[in-house]
Every structure is written in structure tokens, then in C-alpha cells.
Design a protein around this motif. Structure first.
Motif, PDB file in Angstrom:
ATOM      1  N   LYS A 189       1.196 -15.707   4.078  1.00 30.50           N
ATOM      2  CA  LYS A 189      -0.244 -15.959   4.098  1.00 30.50           C
ATOM      3  C   LYS A 189      -0.992 -14.819   4.783  1.00 30.50           C
ATOM      4  N   GLU A 190      -0.488 -14.349   5.917  1.00 27.81           N
ATOM      5  CA  GLU A 190      -1.124 -13.237   6.626  1.00 27.81           C
ATOM      6  C   GLU A 190      -1.114 -11.975   5.777  1.00 27.81           C
ATOM      7  N   ALA A 191       0.000 -11.723   5.090  1.00 29.59           N
ATOM      8  CA  ALA A 191       0.112 -10.535   4.258  1.00 29.59           C
ATOM      9  C   ALA A 191      -0.867 -10.589   3.084  1.00 29.59           C
ATOM     10  N   ILE A 192      -0.984 -11.751   2.454  1.00 28.68           N
ATOM     11  CA  ILE A 192      -1.909 -11.885   1.321  1.00 28.68           C
ATOM     12  C   ILE A 192      -3.359 -11.751   1.797  1.00 28.68           C
ATOM     13  N   ASP A 193      -3.667 -12.284   2.971  1.00 31.91           N
ATOM     14  CA  ASP A 193      -5.017 -12.105   3.532  1.00 31.91           C
ATOM     15  C   ASP A 193      -5.312 -10.627   3.740  1.00 31.91           C
ATOM     16  N   LEU A 194      -4.328  -9.873   4.222  1.00 36.33           N
ATOM     17  CA  LEU A 194      -4.500  -8.434   4.421  1.00 36.33           C
ATOM     18  C   LEU A 194      -4.645  -7.713   3.085  1.00 36.33           C
ATOM     19  N   VAL A 195      -3.873  -8.106   2.101  1.00 30.21           N
ATOM     20  CA  VAL A 195      -3.996  -7.530   0.760  1.00 30.21           C
ATOM     21  C   VAL A 195      -5.409  -7.738   0.232  1.00 30.21           C
ATOM     22  N   ASP A 196      -5.940  -8.941   0.406  1.00 30.18           N
ATOM     23  CA  ASP A 196      -7.295  -9.218  -0.055  1.00 30.18           C
ATOM     24  C   ASP A 196      -8.331  -8.351   0.660  1.00 30.18           C
ATOM     25  N   LYS A 197      -8.135  -8.130   1.949  1.00 26.99           N
ATOM     26  CA  LYS A 197      -9.032  -7.242   2.695  1.00 26.99           C
ATOM     27  C   LYS A 197      -8.983  -5.824   2.121  1.00 26.99           C
ATOM     28  N   CYS A 198      -7.771  -5.352   1.825  1.00 38.63           N
ATOM     29  CA  CYS A 198      -7.610  -4.005   1.256  1.00 38.63           C
ATOM     30  C   CYS A 198      -8.304  -3.904  -0.100  1.00 38.63           C
ATOM     31  N   ILE A 199      -8.109  -4.911  -0.947  1.00 38.79           N
ATOM     32  CA  ILE A 199      -8.709  -4.892  -2.285  1.00 38.79           C
ATOM     33  C   ILE A 199     -10.229  -4.910  -2.190  1.00 38.79           C
ATOM     34  N   MET A 200     -10.783  -5.739  -1.322  1.00 39.42           N
ATOM     35  CA  MET A 200     -12.238  -5.792  -1.166  1.00 39.42           C
ATOM     36  C   MET A 200     -12.788  -4.460  -0.664  1.00 39.42           C
TER      37      MET A 200
END
Length: 205
Positions: free
Chosen positions: A153-164
Motif C-alpha cells: 500500500k505504501e509503495a503504491i501510494d508513492l507510485v501514485d505521487k510519482c505519476i501525479m
């Protein structure tokens, strides 16, 4: 405007890539999958010239499969990374491949791992890495928010931050991204992130 990035978490490694196939000012495809599943527990994310990327990654995939067929055991992630690096180094002195690679895998003995291999055959084992124009922003976000032992979950949240961040900063930002993950259960697609949605969609995997 390519972007491929990945990170190692607690018991897994994931790779994220844009899905654009472009040449000069033309977009040929918007659903190109740049993360190849090498075998049951390995992923290979690649960026670079389209022809080199497709030809070289398929060459590596078939040779990894050939090794397992001949010997009855799969290559470890480290062995696959070193084989890939060796093939790039050999080609570098003949007809180089302009392709950069993030190779992720999971081994029973060593757990998850991620390897950085660039077009001049540099090889490093890393915990987070990126290629392409999007790397300027994804690396910055990971430097700020990444920590070892992240949950999915933490990794996917970080991925979403990177994509945004990539979408808001790049002049021509990739519209879609694909996320793939490898852990003890194997390598698989995890989710897509599509720009046509107003907000980043929750994981549907």
C-alpha cells in the motif's frame, strides 16, 4: 518522454512504465507494454529506442527460458541481470542497443531485488531507480518518500505521487502507466493508471 521506475518493498519489487510508443512527434501506440515478464518470478522494464527495446528484451526472455529448459532450474535474478549486462557489453563493441533496463525478481533464498542496467552495460543492485525524462521527478519523489521495508500500500501510494508529479511537470506527459509486481507468488500485472480519469483510480487488482 519515456518513464520507467521501480522500487523494492517488504517482500516484493514493483516496476512502473508509461505505455506510449512514439517516434519524433508521432504517437504510434498508447498501450505499449514496456514491462516484460521474463519468467514466473522476474520482470524486465525497459526504455529506449522502440526497435532496440523490443528486440533486445525478447532476446533476453528467450535465452532465460532456454537456460531453464536446458538445465531444469531457472536463473536467479542476479544471474539474469549479469547475463543481460554481458549481452549489452558484447553488443556495445559491435552494434549497440540503445536500451535501459530495470530488472526485478524474487528468489526464495534472497528475497526481492532490483537491478539497474543502462545502455553502456552498467550494472548496479539498487532499492529504487528510474530511466527517462520522468526520472527527474520520480527519483526526487522517491528520495523524499521512499524507505526500506515499505508495504504494498505504501509503495503504491508513492507510485501514485510519482505519476501525479510527472503528469504535472512534463510538457508532454505520458497519459497512461502500467504497474507490475513480483513477490513470492510470482510476477503479474498489478494495475493501470489512466489519465482520462479525474483522479487516480484505486487498485483493482
Amino acid at each position: 518522454m519515456e518513464c520507467v521506475f521501480g522500487l523494492v518493498g517488504n517482500g516484493f519489487t514493483l516496476i512502473v512504465a508509461d505505455t506510449l510508443a512514439v517516434h519524433s512527434i508521432l504517437v504510434h501506440k498508447s498501450n505499449e507494454d514496456k514491462i516484460m515478464i521474463l519468467d514466473s518470478h522476474k520482470l524486465l522494464g525497459a526504455s529506449g529506442e522502440s526497435g532496440d527495446r523490443v528486440q533486445f528484451t525478447e532476446y533476453i526472455q528467450k535465452n532465460v527460458a532456454l537456460y531453464q529448459f536446458r538445465n531444469g532450474i531457472p536463473l536467479t535474478t542476479a544471474a539474469a541481470a549479469n547475463f543481460t549486462r554481458g549481452e549489452l557489453a558484447t553488443a556495445l563493441r559491435k552494434s549497440p542497443y540503445f536500451v535501459n533496463i530495470l530488472l526485478a525478481g524474487y528468489d526464495k533464498e534472497t528475497g526481492p531485488s532490483l537491478y539497474y542496467i543502462d545502455y553502456i552495460a552498467t550494472l548496479h543492485k539498487i532499492e529504487k531507480g528510474a530511466f527517462g525524462y520522468g526520472s527527474y521527478f520520480s527519483l526526487s519523489m522517491m528520495d523524499r518518500h521512499y524507505h526500506s521495508g515499505m508495504s504494498v500500500k505504501e509503495a503504491i501510494d508513492l507510485v501514485d505521487k510519482c505519476i501525479m508529479e510527472i503528469r504535472s511537470r512534463l510538457v508532454v506527459a505520458p497519459p497512461n502507466f502500467v504497474i507490475k509486481i513480483v513477490d513470492k507468488d510470482g510476477a503479474r500485472e498489478y494495475a493501470w493508471r489512466e489519465s482520462i480519469k479525474d483522479t487516480i483510480a484505486p487498485n483493482t487488482a
